[in-house]
Design a protein around this motif. Structure first.
Motif, PDB file in Angstrom:
ATOM      1  N   LEU A  57       0.725  -1.196  -0.040  1.00 41.71           N
ATOM      2  CA  LEU A  57       0.049  -0.074  -0.034  1.00 41.71           C
ATOM      3  C   LEU A  57       0.843   1.325   0.016  1.00 41.71           C
ATOM      4  CD1 LEU A  57      -2.696  -0.880   2.767  1.00 41.71           C
ATOM      5  CD2 LEU A  57      -3.035  -1.023   0.188  1.00 41.71           C
ATOM      6  N   CYS A  58       1.987   1.252   0.282  1.00 39.99           N
ATOM      7  CA  CYS A  58       2.918   2.175   0.600  1.00 39.99           C
ATOM      8  C   CYS A  58       3.590   3.069  -0.495  1.00 39.99           C
ATOM      9  CB  CYS A  58       3.879   1.775   1.654  1.00 39.99           C
ATOM     10  SG  CYS A  58       3.364   1.443   3.280  1.00 39.99           S
ATOM     11  N   LYS A  59       3.481   2.263  -1.845  1.00 35.63           N
ATOM     12  CA  LYS A  59       4.091   2.808  -2.862  1.00 35.63           C
ATOM     13  C   LYS A  59       5.578   3.243  -2.485  1.00 35.63           C
ATOM     14  CE  LYS A  59      -0.180   4.565  -4.889  1.00 35.63           C
ATOM     15  NZ  LYS A  59      -0.839   5.643  -5.626  1.00 35.63           N
ATOM     16  N   ILE A  60       6.401   2.208  -2.285  1.00 40.57           N
ATOM     17  CA  ILE A  60       7.639   2.353  -1.910  1.00 40.57           C
ATOM     18  C   ILE A  60       8.652   3.040  -2.808  1.00 40.57           C
ATOM     19  CG2 ILE A  60       9.785   1.419  -0.940  1.00 40.57           C
ATOM     20  CD1 ILE A  60       7.629   1.307   1.266  1.00 40.57           C
ATOM     21  N   LYS A  61       8.424   2.849  -4.214  1.00 37.36           N
ATOM     22  CA  LYS A  61       9.143   3.367  -5.162  1.00 37.36           C
ATOM     23  C   LYS A  61       9.015   4.638  -5.204  1.00 37.36           C
ATOM     24  CE  LYS A  61      10.181  -1.050  -7.662  1.00 37.36           C
ATOM     25  NZ  LYS A  61       9.947  -1.678  -9.059  1.00 37.36           N
ATOM     26  N   MET A  74      -8.874  -1.457 -13.873  1.00 36.64           N
ATOM     27  CA  MET A  74      -7.889  -1.096 -14.585  1.00 36.64           C
ATOM     28  C   MET A  74      -6.754  -1.816 -14.760  1.00 36.64           C
ATOM     29  SD  MET A  74      -7.216   3.157 -13.651  1.00 36.64           S
ATOM     30  CE  MET A  74      -5.895   3.416 -14.716  1.00 36.64           C
ATOM     31  N   THR A  75      -6.090  -2.277 -15.661  1.00 35.55           N
ATOM     32  CA  THR A  75      -5.211  -3.373 -15.873  1.00 35.55           C
ATOM     33  C   THR A  75      -4.059  -2.967 -15.041  1.00 35.55           C
ATOM     34  OG1 THR A  75      -5.878  -4.031 -18.108  1.00 35.55           O
ATOM     35  CG2 THR A  75      -3.554  -4.888 -17.382  1.00 35.55           C
ATOM     36  N   ARG A  76      -3.510  -1.755 -15.109  1.00 33.19           N
ATOM     37  CA  ARG A  76      -2.337  -1.369 -14.522  1.00 33.19           C
ATOM     38  C   ARG A  76      -2.368  -1.520 -12.992  1.00 33.19           C
ATOM     39  NH1 ARG A  76      -0.035   3.488 -12.410  1.00 33.19           N
ATOM     40  NH2 ARG A  76      -2.101   4.514 -12.705  1.00 33.19           N
ATOM     41  N   THR A  77      -3.511  -1.524 -12.264  1.00 32.19           N
ATOM     42  CA  THR A  77      -3.934  -1.485 -11.005  1.00 32.19           C
ATOM     43  C   THR A  77      -4.719  -2.616 -10.144  1.00 32.19           C
ATOM     44  OG1 THR A  77      -5.693   0.246 -11.170  1.00 32.19           O
ATOM     45  CG2 THR A  77      -3.357   1.041 -10.696  1.00 32.19           C
ATOM     46  N   SER A  78      -5.256  -3.241 -10.887  1.00 30.55           N
ATOM     47  CA  SER A  78      -6.274  -4.443 -10.677  1.00 30.55           C
ATOM     48  C   SER A  78      -5.602  -5.301  -9.646  1.00 30.55           C
ATOM     49  CB  SER A  78      -6.682  -5.054 -11.812  1.00 30.55           C
ATOM     50  OG  SER A  78      -5.852  -5.728 -12.550  1.00 30.55           O
ATOM     51  N   ARG A  79      -4.345  -5.366  -9.441  1.00 29.05           N
ATOM     52  CA  ARG A  79      -3.797  -6.314  -8.727  1.00 29.05           C
ATOM     53  C   ARG A  79      -3.217  -5.709  -7.201  1.00 29.05           C
ATOM     54  NH1 ARG A  79      -5.221 -10.824  -8.349  1.00 29.05           N
ATOM     55  NH2 ARG A  79      -3.512 -11.481  -7.164  1.00 29.05           N
ATOM     56  N   ARG A  80      -3.662  -4.353  -7.086  1.00 28.93           N
ATOM     57  CA  ARG A  80      -3.236  -3.780  -6.023  1.00 28.93           C
ATOM     58  C   ARG A  80      -4.010  -4.527  -4.500  1.00 28.93           C
ATOM     59  NH1 ARG A  80      -3.182   2.612  -7.553  1.00 28.93           N
ATOM     60  NH2 ARG A  80      -1.363   2.550  -8.344  1.00 28.93           N
ATOM     61  N   VAL A  86      -5.837  -3.737  -2.189  1.00 23.58           N
ATOM     62  CA  VAL A  86      -7.400  -3.505  -1.701  1.00 23.58           C
ATOM     63  C   VAL A  86      -8.262  -3.668  -2.966  1.00 23.58           C
ATOM     64  CG1 VAL A  86      -8.864  -1.871  -0.686  1.00 23.58           C
ATOM     65  CG2 VAL A  86      -6.679  -1.699   0.069  1.00 23.58           C
ATOM     66  N   ALA A  87      -7.804  -3.560  -4.039  1.00 24.38           N
ATOM     67  CA  ALA A  87      -8.653  -3.552  -5.436  1.00 24.38           C
ATOM     68  C   ALA A  87      -8.891  -4.946  -5.612  1.00 24.38           C
ATOM     69  CB  ALA A  87      -7.947  -2.794  -6.598  1.00 24.38           C
ATOM     70  N   SER A  88      -7.875  -5.845  -5.470  1.00 25.27           N
ATOM     71  CA  SER A  88      -8.030  -7.045  -5.776  1.00 25.27           C
ATOM     72  C   SER A  88      -8.782  -7.948  -4.423  1.00 25.27           C
ATOM     73  CB  SER A  88      -7.047  -7.918  -5.908  1.00 25.27           C
ATOM     74  OG  SER A  88      -5.947  -7.784  -4.980  1.00 25.27           O
ATOM     75  N   LYS A  89      -8.850  -7.222  -3.613  1.00 27.60           N
ATOM     76  CA  LYS A  89      -9.919  -7.715  -2.226  1.00 27.60           C
ATOM     77  C   LYS A  89      -8.805  -8.559  -1.502  1.00 27.60           C
ATOM     78  CE  LYS A  89     -14.232  -6.716  -4.010  1.00 27.60           C
ATOM     79  NZ  LYS A  89     -15.657  -7.445  -4.413  1.00 27.60           N
ATOM     80  N   ARG A  90      -7.630  -8.543  -1.603  1.00 29.00           N
ATOM     81  CA  ARG A  90      -6.656  -9.611  -0.675  1.00 29.00           C
ATOM     82  C   ARG A  90      -6.502  -8.847   0.659  1.00 29.00           C
ATOM     83  NH1 ARG A  90      -3.327  -8.457  -5.023  1.00 29.00           N
ATOM     84  NH2 ARG A  90      -1.993  -7.549  -3.895  1.00 29.00           N
ATOM     85  N   LEU A  91      -6.735  -7.567   0.584  1.00 30.61           N
ATOM     86  CA  LEU A  91      -6.636  -6.763   1.730  1.00 30.61           C
ATOM     87  C   LEU A  91      -7.751  -6.201   2.131  1.00 30.61           C
ATOM     88  CD1 LEU A  91      -4.298  -6.580   3.916  1.00 30.61           C
ATOM     89  CD2 LEU A  91      -3.778  -4.251   2.814  1.00 30.61           C
ATOM     90  N   ARG A 140      -9.996   2.564  -4.765  1.00 30.55           N
ATOM     91  CA  ARG A 140     -10.179   1.009  -5.016  1.00 30.55           C
ATOM     92  C   ARG A 140     -11.069   0.535  -6.052  1.00 30.55           C
ATOM     93  NH1 ARG A 140     -12.855   2.305  -0.394  1.00 30.55           N
ATOM     94  NH2 ARG A 140     -15.053   1.562  -0.214  1.00 30.55           N
ATOM     95  N   HIS A 141     -12.009   1.116  -6.310  1.00 25.44           N
ATOM     96  CA  HIS A 141     -12.944   0.607  -7.277  1.00 25.44           C
ATOM     97  C   HIS A 141     -12.606   1.137  -8.731  1.00 25.44           C
ATOM     98  CE1 HIS A 141     -15.926  -0.415  -4.104  1.00 25.44           C
ATOM     99  NE2 HIS A 141     -15.930   0.908  -3.594  1.00 25.44           N
TER     100      HIS A 141
END
Length: 305
Positions: free
Chosen positions: A25-29, A84-90, A92-97, A78-79
């Motif tokens: 979630l922190c977007k470290i880069k 979006m392909t670029r962000t769908s695996r984030r 919260v968006a993917s509901k893993r968290l 998240r919605h």
């Protein structure tokens, strides 16, 4: 005993997975690039080395708050991210968290960062960091991003704050020099992000986000990248004009600007479909190079005295 042996690895694996998702979630880069610009602002604020305590606590506090802002971005978007392909695996968006966990993590990081700055650095740095957090997490993410194709331009002010925050963490006051450093990042942000927006135009269109290539078309966006590129070049020359930097910075930034505008020219021409994403990635190295040149010139000048 057999059941305990079988379930322990599962519990440990789940805990590791959770921390990885929280860090995701922190977007470290992105935060790392921001902290480089913050550190340069700290260095330029004083002729010699800045106080170590201010540097360490300042970077830690600003870093925590920036991670918190990034985590809020994940929650609020998240919605949109999910389609979006670029962000769908984030996470919260993917509901893993779960959203509540992500929201709690974002709040904890943000409060910890601002409190640490107020306690160990100075109140003005804490206040400016809090304002930047609100600007990015709420004003840009929750409102501007969905309201206007100029979202990147207006919202870019919050993203341009790191060198100002670094300067104030050392001096405790605002002066023209860090505002000029902010101007460099402010001018750089539109050509940097619009290049990515062109590359991911279909994604933004599908998500209903009014990015410039979606609302005004790709050719118009290519022209804006070209024009804002020249504005960025002009902004990088201002440190020389006010005597903030010297010949070494000028030589380095001249080469960086030439390469930067070659990429922007390739985007503007529109003949190479890979040019936008290439320009996007180079623009990150470009910004780091500009701030690295500022730092190198600063200490080269200090040593010469």
């Amino acid at each position: 005993m057999r059941n305990i042996t079988m379930t322990l690895p599962t519990a440990r694996s789940s805990l590791t997975w959770s921390w990885k998702e929280l860090l995701g979630l922190c977007k470290i880069k992105v935060v790392a690039v921001m902290l480089v610009c913050t550190a340069v602002g700290m260095a330029l604020a004083t002729p010699g080395l800045p106080p170590l305590a201010n540097v360490v606590m300042g970077l830690l506090g600003i870093g925590l708050a920036s991670c918190g802002a990034a985590a809020f971005n994940h929650v609020i978007d998240r919605h949109l991210d999910a389609v979006m392909t670029r962000t769908s695996r984030r996470p919260v968006a993917s509901k893993r968290l779960p959203v509540v966990v992500a929201l709690g993590w974002a709040t904890l990081l943000s409060i910890a960062g601002v409190v640490l700055l107020a306690w160990q650095v100075n109140p003005l740095t804490a206040a400016l960091t809090f304002a930047s957090l609100i600007g990015y997490a709420l004003i840009y993410t929750a409102f501007l991003k969905r309201a206007t194709p100029q979202n990147i331009v207006i919202g870019g002010l919050a993203g341009a704050a790191p060198p100002l925050l670094g300067w104030v963490a050392v001096t405790g006051q605002i002066s023209p020099e860090p505002l000029l450093l902010m101007l460099i990042i402010f001018a750089w942000t539109p050509p940097h992000f619009w290049a990515l927006a062109i590359h991911k135009c279909d994604d933004y269109s599908r998500a209903g986000i009014p990015m410039l290539p979606v609302t005004h078309g790709v050719p118009f966006t290519r022209l804006q990248i070209w024009l804002y590129g020249w504005l960025t070049v002009l902004a990088t020359l201002l440190p020389i004009m006010i005597g903030m930097s010297g010949a070494l910075y000028f030589l380095v930034v001249l080469c960086l600007n030439a390469r930067f505008m070659v990429w922007n020219w390739r985007v503007w021409r529109g003949l190479d479909s890979t040019a936008p994403i290439g320009a996007f990635w180079f623009s990150i190295r470009y910004l780091l190079g500009v701030f690295g040149a500022l730092l190198l010139d600063h200490y080269a000048t200090s040593l010469s005295w």
